[in-house]
Design a protein around this motif. Structure first.
Motif, PDB file in Angstrom:
ATOM      1  N   TYR A 183       8.249  35.318  34.645  1.00 26.28           N
ATOM      2  CA  TYR A 183       8.693  36.615  34.089  1.00 26.28           C
ATOM      3  C   TYR A 183       9.813  37.175  34.960  1.00 26.28           C
ATOM      4  CZ  TYR A 183       4.448  36.657  31.205  1.00 26.28           C
ATOM      5  OH  TYR A 183       3.477  36.359  30.302  1.00 26.28           O
ATOM      6  N   SER A 184      10.783  37.897  34.264  1.00 26.35           N
ATOM      7  CA  SER A 184      11.844  38.639  34.975  1.00 26.35           C
ATOM      8  C   SER A 184      11.941  40.046  34.381  1.00 26.35           C
ATOM      9  CB  SER A 184      13.195  37.909  34.865  1.00 26.35           C
ATOM     10  OG  SER A 184      13.620  37.871  33.508  1.00 26.35           O
ATOM     11  N   LEU A 185      12.454  40.994  35.165  1.00 25.29           N
ATOM     12  CA  LEU A 185      12.551  42.396  34.754  1.00 25.29           C
ATOM     13  C   LEU A 185      14.021  42.827  34.727  1.00 25.29           C
ATOM     14  CD1 LEU A 185       9.636  43.884  36.930  1.00 25.29           C
ATOM     15  CD2 LEU A 185       9.518  43.061  34.574  1.00 25.29           C
ATOM     16  N   ALA A 186      14.334  43.733  33.797  1.00 24.96           N
ATOM     17  CA  ALA A 186      15.712  44.252  33.695  1.00 24.96           C
ATOM     18  C   ALA A 186      15.671  45.713  33.209  1.00 24.96           C
ATOM     19  CB  ALA A 186      16.529  43.397  32.736  1.00 24.96           C
ATOM     20  N   PRO A 187      16.511  46.607  33.844  1.00 20.06           N
ATOM     21  CA  PRO A 187      16.526  48.008  33.403  1.00 20.06           C
ATOM     22  C   PRO A 187      17.172  48.118  32.001  1.00 20.06           C
ATOM     23  CG  PRO A 187      18.236  47.626  35.030  1.00 20.06           C
ATOM     24  CD  PRO A 187      17.462  46.368  34.962  1.00 20.06           C
ATOM     25  N   MET A 188      16.814  49.201  31.296  1.00 21.55           N
ATOM     26  CA  MET A 188      17.319  49.395  29.931  1.00 21.55           C
ATOM     27  C   MET A 188      17.823  50.837  29.761  1.00 21.55           C
ATOM     28  SD  MET A 188      14.376  47.481  27.661  1.00 21.55           S
ATOM     29  CE  MET A 188      15.254  47.833  26.154  1.00 21.55           C
ATOM     30  N   GLN A 189      18.791  50.975  28.834  1.00 21.91           N
ATOM     31  CA  GLN A 189      19.259  52.305  28.400  1.00 21.91           C
ATOM     32  C   GLN A 189      19.522  52.218  26.898  1.00 21.91           C
ATOM     33  OE1 GLN A 189      22.743  53.504  30.647  1.00 21.91           O
ATOM     34  NE2 GLN A 189      21.468  54.473  32.247  1.00 21.91           N
ATOM     35  N   ALA A 190      18.985  53.184  26.244  1.00 20.89           N
ATOM     36  CA  ALA A 190      19.163  53.265  24.795  1.00 20.89           C
ATOM     37  C   ALA A 190      18.708  51.989  24.114  1.00 20.89           C
ATOM     38  CB  ALA A 190      20.616  53.563  24.436  1.00 20.89           C
ATOM     39  N   GLY A 191      17.649  51.421  24.672  1.00 19.41           N
ATOM     40  CA  GLY A 191      17.067  50.220  24.074  1.00 19.41           C
ATOM     41  C   GLY A 191      17.800  48.940  24.373  1.00 19.41           C
ATOM     42  N   GLU A 192      18.813  49.004  25.261  1.00 21.63           N
ATOM     43  CA  GLU A 192      19.591  47.817  25.595  1.00 21.63           C
ATOM     44  C   GLU A 192      19.498  47.559  27.091  1.00 21.63           C
ATOM     45  OE1 GLU A 192      21.128  45.840  23.522  1.00 21.63           O
ATOM     46  OE2 GLU A 192      20.702  47.052  21.726  1.00 21.63           O
ATOM     47  N   VAL A 193      19.533  46.314  27.440  1.00 18.16           N
ATOM     48  CA  VAL A 193      19.505  45.922  28.851  1.00 18.16           C
ATOM     49  C   VAL A 193      20.814  46.339  29.487  1.00 18.16           C
ATOM     50  CG1 VAL A 193      19.401  43.990  30.459  1.00 18.16           C
ATOM     51  CG2 VAL A 193      17.941  43.974  28.436  1.00 18.16           C
ATOM     52  N   VAL A 194      20.732  47.014  30.635  1.00 16.98           N
ATOM     53  CA  VAL A 194      21.929  47.499  31.341  1.00 16.98           C
ATOM     54  C   VAL A 194      22.628  46.319  31.981  1.00 16.98           C
ATOM     55  CG1 VAL A 194      22.807  49.015  33.132  1.00 16.98           C
ATOM     56  CG2 VAL A 194      20.832  49.703  31.755  1.00 16.98           C
ATOM     57  N   LYS A 195      23.887  46.142  31.594  1.00 16.42           N
ATOM     58  CA  LYS A 195      24.672  45.052  32.145  1.00 16.42           C
ATOM     59  C   LYS A 195      25.157  45.398  33.547  1.00 16.42           C
ATOM     60  CE  LYS A 195      26.191  43.359  27.647  1.00 16.42           C
ATOM     61  NZ  LYS A 195      27.342  43.037  26.775  1.00 16.42           N
ATOM     62  N   PRO A 196      25.516  44.433  34.346  1.00 13.52           N
ATOM     63  CA  PRO A 196      25.924  44.695  35.736  1.00 13.52           C
ATOM     64  C   PRO A 196      27.124  45.618  35.845  1.00 13.52           C
ATOM     65  CG  PRO A 196      25.396  42.379  35.446  1.00 13.52           C
ATOM     66  CD  PRO A 196      25.354  42.984  34.076  1.00 13.52           C
TER      67      PRO A 196
END
Length: 816
Positions: A183-196
């Motif tokens: 498993y990996s985790l990624a932050p989200m905004q407005a239902g989308e994964v925040v790109k770098p």
């Protein structure tokens, strides 16, 4: 000083040479009309001792039986023990079972009569039932439904936990992404994964908030992942409980019958409880067997589990099991009493290069089989087997049977081994051996008398009387009937009784060493059968005895041939000074050969020495050396006692090249010395046997019949003259049981037998001159043997004194 007896007639008449039973003294015509005799006769003391030992219940009253070979020791012991055993209860069964809490110490369990085999069969059926029942329950619809419900329950718990994790992550705006690596985790905004690049444009506060959300979610994920093994264990435990529950149903159902069958055996209740728990715990064993059968294109049958060592734990090792049809306690005869044959052994199996074992490999010994009864052993064989005697004593001391391995005692085994629980021992041990071994054990083993308190002695013979002769006849009838032989006529019984008397070497006794007597009877029956006779008669007995003598007569015939050819010089005619025919006895196994031997003596002046050439050559034994010293003492104290004993003499057995032992030739040796000293020749027509003491009295010896017959045969070969004969001790007359041809020769005055009680009687018969007695003036009568001897010794003393006289002419004293 003992004086010699006056001259008497020493010749024996033919009626004194053999004791015979008159066939007409029997009231029966054949043994077919006689009542069989139960047990031996003449062994009352031995029978009493055996009965006492067999009936005593104290464990230390074991028995040692000793006596001559062929005296009926074994048969009598077995008969008396079987009589006593029939009065005792049949002992319980003994089995070894798996000790589930400590497999290295198998359980020894006592079961009621005949239950050991039943328990073994019941346990085999139990295992076979479980092979079918356990897999059947574990594949049943009920089981599958329960297991599916459990699996679904835990799957739902897994999904619920995962859903909670996802919801919490979603609330924090963190995406959980499943990858091949985990498993990996990624932050989200407005239902989308925040790109770098977007992440880089955020404010510091916004980035810190996203990082905090990811960290919190990561902690939740770690907790979730850590809970998965615990959830799996819980699922496995639940399934195991389900399996155990279902297996318990199968086990309880299968064991209900066996527990009811053996409900009255209290010793099995703890075992059954442990068995039930182990069967439930090891239910997968039965399932694996069923699975292997299903996968095998040629599946083995139910019997395959008997060969599968994994199921040995559920077997029963029956050590001892008695049948209800058996009567009484066991009587066991162990002919090879090694340690393992006495106390049992533990066998080993080779598996993958290692030696392994379990309780099913414990094998019983003679002590197990005889428990509750009697064990008969050969004493010498027990002592010859390594560790057997010590192992037997340990079992008797502890009243328990310990399975002791030879390799274990020697420390030679590195394989795994067992320590079976000892089995309580209640046995009476009977050792059968000889008298010497009994004496040695009593003397050298301090434990022997503690364990063997009673001794039974079987005598060699019993007194001959009309009563014992009749008992002998009944014993003959017993053997004839038992072995299916022809009935024996009364003259045959009389002849066989005469043979038993000769075997006893005493006219007043009858031998109890019956093996040789029964061999004569069996051969006589065979001879009677060849001649188509309906009964065994005296002629058949005589033929059997003659045939046995002929078969074993090779050494005797070779000896007679050597004498006839002159290879061994023996004279049966003429007279010679200082030479006499002695009589010897050679024993080769059971064969006894009497033969003459030339004994010579030479004398001269000397310092009082009688030289035993046999001893000097280290061919004479201690008894013969003692006899020669007695002769020297007799001469020194009877003749010329007032002057120094000035004799040098030598004695030798001519043409003997082996050892010489015993004192039976001392009379002949003394006669040859007296002839040499008196210079009176001895008749070579006679042979002499007997021992003498310091007073010149003649003492009895053994083998008298064979010695006389040996010389008689030589005389027959060289021609009987009527002057030939033998001189024997008077005390041996009662031992005479000579062959019929010897008796007939004496009756016809063709052969002579003289019995003497003093050496003077013997030398008078040998020389034809009176021995002579001392007169009142102290000298022997002129012209007698003793007078000649004394004159000769006085002459030796004077010559010795003159030879040693000092130059000044003074006289030496008698002791100088």
């Amino acid at each position: 000083m003992t004086t010699a007896p006056s001259t008497t007639n020493t010749s024996l008449s033919a009626n004194l040479l053999r004791a015979t039973v008159d066939p007409m003294s029997f009231a029966f015509k054949t043994t077919a009309s006689l009542e069989p005799l139960v047990g031996p006769f003449g062994q009352e003391r031995a029978v009493e001792a055996i009965r006492l030992s067999s009936q005593m219940r104290h464990r230390r009253f074991n028995l040692y039986v000793h006596g001559a070979e062929g005296s009926g020791r074994h048969s009598t012991v077995l008969r008396l023990l079987e009589e006593e055993a029939a009065l005792r209860p049949v002992p319980s069964d003994w089995v070894y079972l798996q000790n589930f809490s400590n497999p290295d110490q198998p359980l020894a369990i006592s079961l009621p009569l005949g239950q050991g085999v039943k328990l073994r069969a019941a346990m085999a059926r139990l295992a076979e039932d479980l092979v079918t029942h356990i897999p059947a329950l574990l594949v049943s619809e009920d089981y599958q439904n329960r297991r599916t419900a459990l699996e679904q329950e835990f799957a739902a718990r897994h999904e619920a936990a995962l859903e909670d994790l996802r919801n919490a992550a979603q609330a924090r705006e963190v995406a959980i992404i499943k990858t091949p690596m985990g498993y990996s985790l990624a932050p989200m905004q407005a239902g989308e994964v925040v790109k770098p690049d977007v992440m880089a444009g955020l404010s510091d506060a916004a980035r810190r908030q996203l990082d905090a959300n990811v960290t919190a979610t990561r902690d939740d994920l770690e907790n979730f992942l850590l809970s998965l093994p615990e959830l799996g264990r819980a699922e496995s435990e639940a399934i195991s409980e389900l399996n155990a529950h279902m297996a318990g149903i199968a086990v309880n159902s299968a064991m209900s019958k066996i527990t009811k069958t053996f409900a009255k055996v209290a010793a099995l209740k703890p075992y059954f409880e442990a068995l039930r728990a182990d069967l439930i715990d090891k239910a997968d064993l039965f399932l694996s067997l069923e699975l292997s059968r299903a996968e095998n294109p040629f599946p083995p049958g139910i019997a395959a589990l008997r060969d599968d060592p994994r199921f040995n734990r559920y077997r029963v090792n029956v050590m001892v099991s008695q049948s209800k049809s058996e009567r009484g306690a066991p009587v066991v005869v162990e002919t090879l009493p090694s340690l393992s044959n006495l106390t049992g052994r533990i066998d080993y199996l080779s598996m993958q290069g290692a030696l392994i074992t379990d309780f099913t490999q414990i094998k019983p010994g003679a002590l197990h089989r005889a428990n509750g009864g009697f064990l008969v052993l050969d004493a010498r064989r027990v002592l010859n087997e390594p560790h057997a005697w010590e192992g037997l004593k340990r079992c008797l001391e502890t009243a328990s049977v310990y399975v002791i391995a030879d390799a274990e005692r020697l420390g030679l085994t590195a394989a795994m081994t067992l320590e079976p629980q000892p089995i309580p021992l209640d046995v009476r041990v009977i050792l059968i051996g000889d008298r010497m071994l009994h004496m040695l054990l009593s003397e050298l083993d301090p434990d022997f008398d503690e364990f063997f308190r009673i001794a039974a002695e079987f005598g060699d013979d019993t007194r001959r009387s009309p009563e014992t002769i009749m008992l002998f006849a009944r014993m003959v009838a017993t053997i004839v009937k038992k072995e299916g032989m022809r009935a024996m006529a009364r003259d045959g019984v009389a002849a066989l009784a005469d043979a038993a008397t000769r075997a006893a070497e005493d006219q007043e006794k009858i031998s109890l060493r019956m093996n040789r007597i029964w061999d004569i009877l069996r051969e006589a029956d065979h001879i009677a059968g060849q001649s188509k006779a309906r009964v065994v008669k005296a002629t058949h007995i005589a033929a059997a005895i003659a045939a046995a003598d002929r078969r074993s007569g090779g050494p005797r015939e070779r000896l007679q041939e050597m004498i006839a050819r002159g290879g061994i010089m023996i004279s049966t005619a003429g007279s010679t000074v200082g030479q006499v025919n002695g009589l010897t006895l050679a024993e080769i196994g059971d064969l006894r050969i009497g033969a003459p031997v030339r004994i010579t003596a030479r004398v001269r002046m000397g310092a009082g020495h009688v030289i035993d050439i046999e001893r000097e050559a280290k061919l004479g034994g201690p008894l013969h050396s003692k006899a020669v010293l007695i002769l020297s003492s007799y001469l020194a104290t009877r003749y010329a006692i007032d002057v120094p004993f000035s004799l040098w003499a030598s004695l030798v057995f001519e043409q003997t090249y082996g050892g010489v032992e015993g004192d039976s030739a001392s009379l002949a040796e003394l006669c040859s010395l007296m002839s040499a000293l008196s210079e009176v020749p001895i008749s070579q027509s006679f042979a002499v046997t007997g021992s003498v003491n310091q007073m010149g009295e003649v003492q009895p010896i053994g083998g008298i019949n064979e010695k006389i017959e040996g010389f008689f045969d030589i005389c027959v070969a060289q021609g009987l003259t009527g002057r030939q004969g033998v001189i024997i001790p008077k005390q041996n007359v009662v031992n005479l049981m000579l062959r019929a041809d010897v008796v007939d020769a004496v009756a016809q005055s063709k052969f002579q037998i003289h019995a003497v009680s003093h050496v003077d009687e013997a030398v008078a018969q040998l020389t034809g001159l009176p021995a002579g007695e001392r007169a009142q003036h102290g000298n022997f009568e002129d012209g007698t043997i003793n007078a000649n001897i004394e004159v000769r010794l006085l002459g030796f003393a004077e010559a010795r004194a003159a030879y040693r006289a000092p130059a000044d002419g003074t006289q030496l004293g008698p002791n100088d």
